[in-house]
Scaffold this active site. Structure first.
Site, mmCIF file in Angstrom:
data_model
loop_
_atom_site.group_PDB
_atom_site.id
_atom_site.type_symbol
_atom_site.label_atom_id
_atom_site.label_comp_id
_atom_site.label_asym_id
_atom_site.label_seq_id
_atom_site.Cartn_x
_atom_site.Cartn_y
_atom_site.Cartn_z
ATOM 1 N N TYR A 25 -5.521 0.841 9.006
ATOM 2 C CA TYR A 25 -6.633 1.295 8.593
ATOM 3 C C TYR A 25 -7.929 1.310 9.114
ATOM 4 C CZ TYR A 25 -3.328 2.032 4.876
ATOM 5 O OH TYR A 25 -2.249 2.603 3.999
ATOM 6 N N ASP A 81 0.736 -1.239 0.063
ATOM 7 C CA ASP A 81 -0.151 0.034 -0.010
ATOM 8 C C ASP A 81 0.916 1.283 -0.154
ATOM 9 O OD1 ASP A 81 0.718 -0.558 2.699
ATOM 10 O OD2 ASP A 81 -0.573 1.110 3.333
ATOM 11 N N ASP A 120 5.712 0.372 3.252
ATOM 12 C CA ASP A 120 5.886 -0.656 3.937
ATOM 13 C C ASP A 120 5.610 -2.075 3.176
ATOM 14 O OD1 ASP A 120 3.090 -0.696 3.868
ATOM 15 O OD2 ASP A 120 2.912 -0.353 6.177
#
Length: 545
Positions: free
Chosen positions: A229, A77, A80
């Site tokens: 998230y 994403d 990372d």
């Protein structure tokens, strides 16, 4: 002396000559090419033969194996090495929406094939992640162990456990967003790959039914996602979002009725938003439903759809600074929502204002704001001002797209770009050794993360180009996804198309390798056409009224 006096007297003339070039001097086509290239740097899995980001190698090749499922592929994403399902699906939805709206312009620029490849890299993974109608894998790896290490994706030693939702552990937001991504992507491939489009639609329908039947927040089931998230807005926005995309993809009245019958109870007609992103979808839903209304498709639901449209226009007016509650902006004119990766809100909001501008122009009407009537062209001009700020028209004369212009971030918070390429030096980089050797380096990244949009400046246009400043220097896929449409629109001229007509995405034409374009320097002259506006910070989501 006379020459000096004449030069002084001609200075205003030179200024008039150079100012338009400073403000209109961006190569949107080049920026578009670079923004798509970033997705290739984020690929997980076996890299294809036509991989253009050559400093990357294969990674995550055992993902899903411990759970008895093949989860190789997809996207990391951000900086990372975790694969987070919710932002990944949103990224694919927004890339697909970009192609649906501006496929013609992408085709003219020669980038349609690359854009479709970027979508398919994501949807191929989402298909794997949905092995049964009521099972969806929503994360591979976990942020805690991953963030303890600073390693190239090719060297990962972190836990690659896979996390799923099912009827006992539901996640309507995750399943709904994934359904939206599959449905939107099915429109992208309908003409060029109809069997693949049908496969995507099958998954989209199943995921929507799963999301609607077994309701719950995904981060209550996949608790490791909460720190990274968290679904603050809940799942009602994703259910409406998925229904809107399924209607767009199928013309099935069931999904239109879902939007009409649930608009009030699920907040689609109630939430007046000043943000749009991977968590909060209401403004996106409202924009799509307004399109259906302008297309004359609302039928018996017209009164409800008009309420959706009112909220869509509330969002547009707030971005322009002409509403009853406006978005905050920096002194330099950039939308400012939060210090951590603010740019995600800038690109998403700018995309919505762009498409809504074209919907209004196609319908031959203006926007009604608290401050008065607004021409569609003003919405597009606003979006352009945000893109130009990103590309260098700002108080720092800094481009926030890596590799664009002559002054862009050099120390990106990104494991792959900050560590020497595996192909240059395959020596294993240990979990903590990566921090000691590479993270703490003060030099420029050894690998250029071309096209990446970093988190961006703070509320006062300040920016520190430091690798440990993750709030400002970390990129993300969902920062870039809306830019595909935005940049295609800005590079493709004005006119010759109607955004309310049925969507036809052209088949991509193979682009011949072109000579490397010249790097466009960020303009040295800055002009802010925006007014600093005030946002009520007390309400983070919006006004429900």
């Amino acid at each position: 002396m006379e020459k000096f006096v004449r030069l002084i007297s001609m200075a205003p003339f030179f200024l008039l000559l150079c100012l338009p070039f400073a403000l209109a001097g961006h190569d949107y086509g080049q920026a578009l090419s670079k923004s798509i290239l970033f997705f290739e740097a984020q690929r997980s899995g076996y890299l294809p033969h036509n991989q253009r980001v050559t400093w990357r190698s294969n990674s995550g090749l055992n993902d899903g194996k411990a759970s008895g499922v093949d989860l190789v592929g997809g996207y990391y994403d951000a900086g990372d090495n975790v694969k987070f399902g919710l932002p990944m699906a949103f990224t694919i939805t927004m890339m697909s929406w970009s192609i649906i709206e501006y496929g013609k312009q992408l085709g003219s620029s020669g980038e349609l094939g690359h854009a479709m490849n970027a979508v398919k890299w994501g949807t191929d993974y989402l298909i794997k992640a949905h092995p049964q109608p009521d099972v969806l894998y929503g994360e591979v790896g976990d942020g805690n162990t991953d963030h303890y290490c600073w390693q190239r994706p090719e060297d990962m030693t972190t836990d690659r456990r896979a996390y799923k939702i099912d009827p006992s552990n539901p996640g309507s937001d995750l399943a709904g967003e994934t359904a939206a991504a599959m449905a939107a992507a099915s429109i992208v491939f309908r003409r060029s790959n109809p069997s693949y489009a049908n496969e995507l639609l099958t998954h989209a329908r199943q995921l929507f039914d799963f999301a609607d039947k077994y309701r719950g927040k995904y981060d209550s089931s996949i608790t490791v996602a909460q720190k990274y998230y968290r679904s603050v807005s809940g799942y009602n926005d994703e259910l409406l979002w998925a229904a809107a995309w399924l209607y767009q993809a199928t013309n099935n009245q069931y999904y239109l009725n879902y939007l009409g019958n649930n608009g009030d109870s699920m907040g689609g007609t109630g939430w007046a938003m000043t943000e749009f992103g991977w968590d909060v979808k209401y403004a996106g839903v409202q924009t799509l439903v307004a399109r259906f209304l302008m297309q004359g498709k609302a039928g018996q639901h017209a009164p409800v759809f008009e309420k959706y449209q009112q909220k869509a226009e509330y969002f547009m007016c707030s971005c322009l600074g002409k509403g009853s509650r406006n978005v905050q902006k920096t002194p330099g004119g950039l939308i400012f929502r939060q210090r951590w990766n603010n740019m995600q809100f800038v690109t998403s909001a700018s995309f919505l204002t762009t498409v809504y501008s074209d919907y209004l122009a196609s319908a031959g009407r203006n926007l009604n704001c608290a401050a008065g009537n607004v021409a569609p062209s003003q919405l597009l001009a606003f979006a352009k001002s945000q893109v130009d700020y990103i590309l260098g028209d700002n108080p720092r004369a800094t481009s926030y797209m890596v590799g664009y212009g002559n002054n862009y971030p050099q120390q990106v918070h990104h494991r792959g770009s900050s560590i020497v390429s595996y192909k240059v030096d395959p020596t294993f980089v240990t979990c903590r050794g990566g921090y000691a050797t590479w993270f703490s380096r003060k030099g420029s990244d050894p690998n250029l993360l071309t096209g990446a949009i970093v988190g961006g400046p703070d509320a006062y246009d300040n920016f520190a180009d430091e690798r440990d400043n993750y709030e400002q220097t970390e990129p993300a896929t969902y920062n870039n996804a809306p830019l595909l449409g935005l940049l295609a629109r800005l590079s493709g001229g004005h006119g010759g198309y109607n955004q309310l007509l049925p969507v036809v995405v052209p088949a991509p034409i193979e682009k011949k390798p072109a000579p490397q374009p010249k790097i466009t320097p960020a303009p040295g002259i800055f002009c802010s056409l925006s007014v600093t506006l005030v946002w009520n910070r007390n309400i983070s989501l919006g006004t429900n009224r």
